[in-house]
Design an enzyme around this catalytic site. Structure first.
Site, PDB file in Angstrom:
ATOM      1  N   ASN A  13       0.865  -1.180   0.000  1.00 42.63           N
ATOM      2  CA  ASN A  13       0.000   0.000   0.000  1.00 42.63           C
ATOM      3  C   ASN A  13       0.901   1.229   0.000  1.00 42.63           C
ATOM      4  O   ASN A  13       1.468   1.583   1.026  1.00 42.63           O
ATOM      5  CB  ASN A  13      -0.898  -0.015   1.255  1.00 42.63           C
ATOM      6  CG  ASN A  13      -1.721   1.258   1.370  1.00 42.63           C
ATOM      7  OD1 ASN A  13      -1.822   2.028   0.412  1.00 42.63           O
ATOM      8  ND2 ASN A  13      -2.301   1.482   2.538  1.00 42.63           N
ATOM      9  N   TRP A  14       1.011   1.844  -1.172  1.00 49.32           N
ATOM     10  CA  TRP A  14       1.931   2.991  -1.304  1.00 49.32           C
ATOM     11  C   TRP A  14       1.346   4.281  -0.735  1.00 49.32           C
ATOM     12  O   TRP A  14       2.027   5.296  -0.688  1.00 49.32           O
ATOM     13  CB  TRP A  14       2.310   3.186  -2.771  1.00 49.32           C
ATOM     14  CG  TRP A  14       3.273   2.148  -3.285  1.00 49.32           C
ATOM     15  CD1 TRP A  14       3.940   1.205  -2.557  1.00 49.32           C
ATOM     16  CD2 TRP A  14       3.697   1.966  -4.653  1.00 49.32           C
ATOM     17  NE1 TRP A  14       4.746   0.457  -3.387  1.00 49.32           N
ATOM     18  CE2 TRP A  14       4.618   0.900  -4.667  1.00 49.32           C
ATOM     19  CE3 TRP A  14       3.381   2.611  -5.856  1.00 49.32           C
ATOM     20  CZ2 TRP A  14       5.231   0.466  -5.855  1.00 49.32           C
ATOM     21  CZ3 TRP A  14       3.979   2.171  -7.026  1.00 49.32           C
ATOM     22  CH2 TRP A  14       4.897   1.114  -7.029  1.00 49.32           C
ATOM     23  N   LYS A  15       0.075   4.286  -0.389  1.00 44.64           N
ATOM     24  CA  LYS A  15      -0.573   5.511   0.109  1.00 44.64           C
ATOM     25  C   LYS A  15      -0.297   6.663  -0.877  1.00 44.64           C
ATOM     26  O   LYS A  15      -0.300   6.424  -2.085  1.00 44.64           O
ATOM     27  CB  LYS A  15      -0.091   5.821   1.527  1.00 44.64           C
ATOM     28  CG  LYS A  15      -0.181   4.565   2.410  1.00 44.64           C
ATOM     29  CD  LYS A  15      -0.010   4.821   3.865  1.00 44.64           C
ATOM     30  CE  LYS A  15      -0.140   3.496   4.608  1.00 44.64           C
ATOM     31  NZ  LYS A  15      -0.164   3.654   6.041  1.00 44.64           N
ATOM     32  N   HIS A 100      -9.759   1.145   4.462  1.00 45.92           N
ATOM     33  CA  HIS A 100      -8.443   1.298   5.105  1.00 45.92           C
ATOM     34  C   HIS A 100      -8.563   2.266   6.281  1.00 45.92           C
ATOM     35  O   HIS A 100      -9.350   3.222   6.237  1.00 45.92           O
ATOM     36  CB  HIS A 100      -7.411   1.808   4.089  1.00 45.92           C
ATOM     37  CG  HIS A 100      -6.034   1.877   4.669  1.00 45.92           C
ATOM     38  ND1 HIS A 100      -5.582   2.962   5.367  1.00 45.92           N
ATOM     39  CD2 HIS A 100      -5.032   0.959   4.693  1.00 45.92           C
ATOM     40  CE1 HIS A 100      -4.349   2.713   5.795  1.00 45.92           C
ATOM     41  NE2 HIS A 100      -3.995   1.508   5.387  1.00 45.92           N
ATOM     42  N   GLU A 102      -6.917   4.759   7.212  1.00 49.19           N
ATOM     43  CA  GLU A 102      -6.823   6.199   6.921  1.00 49.19           C
ATOM     44  C   GLU A 102      -8.094   6.715   6.257  1.00 49.19           C
ATOM     45  O   GLU A 102      -8.472   7.874   6.449  1.00 49.19           O
ATOM     46  CB  GLU A 102      -5.568   6.471   6.067  1.00 49.19           C
ATOM     47  CG  GLU A 102      -4.312   6.398   6.921  1.00 49.19           C
ATOM     48  CD  GLU A 102      -3.108   5.769   6.252  1.00 49.19           C
ATOM     49  OE1 GLU A 102      -3.003   5.822   5.021  1.00 49.19           O
ATOM     50  OE2 GLU A 102      -2.255   5.201   6.983  1.00 49.19           O
ATOM     51  N   GLU A 172      -5.553  -4.636  10.417  1.00 52.00           N
ATOM     52  CA  GLU A 172      -4.539  -3.627  10.687  1.00 52.00           C
ATOM     53  C   GLU A 172      -4.940  -2.840  11.938  1.00 52.00           C
ATOM     54  O   GLU A 172      -5.783  -1.933  11.864  1.00 52.00           O
ATOM     55  CB  GLU A 172      -4.408  -2.665   9.506  1.00 52.00           C
ATOM     56  CG  GLU A 172      -3.945  -3.321   8.232  1.00 52.00           C
ATOM     57  CD  GLU A 172      -3.433  -2.292   7.237  1.00 52.00           C
ATOM     58  OE1 GLU A 172      -2.278  -2.421   6.804  1.00 52.00           O
ATOM     59  OE2 GLU A 172      -4.166  -1.350   6.904  1.00 52.00           O
ATOM     60  N   GLY A 178       2.061   2.705  10.651  1.00 51.64           N
ATOM     61  CA  GLY A 178       3.000   3.808  10.486  1.00 51.64           C
ATOM     62  C   GLY A 178       3.631   4.283  11.779  1.00 51.64           C
ATOM     63  O   GLY A 178       4.228   5.358  11.835  1.00 51.64           O
ATOM     64  N   SER A 217       3.107  -1.549  10.430  1.00 50.79           N
ATOM     65  CA  SER A 217       4.553  -1.515  10.723  1.00 50.79           C
ATOM     66  C   SER A 217       5.259  -2.845  10.454  1.00 50.79           C
ATOM     67  O   SER A 217       6.175  -3.229  11.179  1.00 50.79           O
ATOM     68  CB  SER A 217       4.803  -1.039  12.157  1.00 50.79           C
ATOM     69  OG  SER A 217       4.359   0.299  12.310  1.00 50.79           O
ATOM     70  N   GLY A 238       2.834  -0.793   4.232  1.00 54.33           N
ATOM     71  CA  GLY A 238       2.919   0.585   3.766  1.00 54.33           C
ATOM     72  C   GLY A 238       4.366   0.999   3.602  1.00 54.33           C
ATOM     73  O   GLY A 238       5.011   0.738   2.586  1.00 54.33           O
ATOM     74  N   GLY A 239       4.919   1.641   4.629  1.00 51.39           N
ATOM     75  CA  GLY A 239       6.263   2.232   4.564  1.00 51.39           C
ATOM     76  C   GLY A 239       7.337   1.306   3.992  1.00 51.39           C
ATOM     77  O   GLY A 239       8.140   1.724   3.143  1.00 51.39           O
TER      78      GLY A 239
END
Ligand code: PGA
Length: 253
Positions: A13-15, A100, A102, A172, A178, A217, A238-239
């Site tokens: 997930n590149w956001k 998601h 966010e 999640e 994050g 994370s 993500g990150g």
């Protein structure tokens, strides 16, 4: 259990990272590090503006699935700034993230909207990955299971059982996204078992083949232990998915 259920799922997930130029460079590097593996299912959720570039880069790699991070629940209309499920499908997406953290907690998406997006995805032939997870105050109040079950029931409330059998679920915990804090493999596993049970109530034996991913994370250091936990069938990252070499290392875990 189907052969598909045995494959581990690795979803990036590149956001709001990696525009078209960066996507092109990323995929050039990633594809040299990751050769097709039949025991892996790899999915990318780029920003919508990078989807076409990603799809082009994957022309010779049909084993990797392009996705989108969000859709509107209507197929078309006066919704400035939004993209619909049929448009995402037309542009080459196969999978879509729904609900998601966010979207829920930064943009205020409700359970009801999540349900409508699940239905829109199924209508358009996209595979939805329904994201669920509790906030820290909910965890501390002992409400983790109740929150996850509520989100799961709401998200599947308006689609047919045969469609539910085709979704993916991502657990999640909001406090782990994050933040560098990860659920322990035992905690992740406990919640995944609750999700599996709830899916079984919804679709019976077919629930065994629904992949349940852990996210929050995940990195090269903890991926292996999380994947070894019972009922963890993949990772939503993500990150740590923004670097092609690091991400290919995780995918090859
Ligand atoms: P993170 O994000 O890996 O950066 O914690 C995961 C996600 O939000 O899907």
């Amino acid at each position: 259990m189907t052969a598909d259920a045995m494959r581990l799922v690795f979803a990036a997930n590149w956001k709001m990272h990696l525009g078209p130029s960066d996507t092109r460079a990323f995929m050039r590097a990633f594809l040299t590090h990751y050769a097709r593996r039949p025991d892996r299912r790899v999915i990318f959720f780029p920003p919508a503006l990078s989807l076409t570039t990603l799809v082009d880069a994957l022309r010779d790699r049909p084993d990797i699935e392009p996705g989108v991070q969000n859709i509107h629940w209507e197929d078309k209309g006066a919704f400035t700034g939004e993209s619909s499920a049929p448009m995402a499908r037309d542009a080459g997406a196969k999978v879509v993230l729904v609900g998601h953290s966010e979207r829920r907690h930064v943009f205020g998406e409700t359970d009801d909207e999540t349900a409508k997006k699940m239905a829109a995805a199924v209508r358009a032939g996209l595979v939805p990955m329904l994201c669920v997870g509790e906030k820290i105050e909910e965890r501390e109040a002992g409400q983790t299971q109740a929150v996850v079950v509520r989100q799961l029931r709401a998200g599947t409330s308006v689609i047919e059982p045969h469609a539910i059998a085709g979704i993916l679920v991502a657990y999640e915990p909001v406090w782990a996204i994050g933040t560098g804090k990860t659920a322990t493999p035992e905690d992740a596993s406990a919640t995944h078992q609750v999700i599996r049970h709830e899916l079984t109530v919804l679709v019976g034996d077919k629930a065994a083949a629904i992949p349940i991913l852990y996210g929050g994370s995940v990195n090269q250091g903890n991926a292996q232990a999380l994947l070894a936990a019972a009922e963890v069938n993949g990772l939503l990252v993500g990150g740590a998915s923004l670097d092609p070499e690091g991400w290919s290392t995780i995918v090859r875990t």
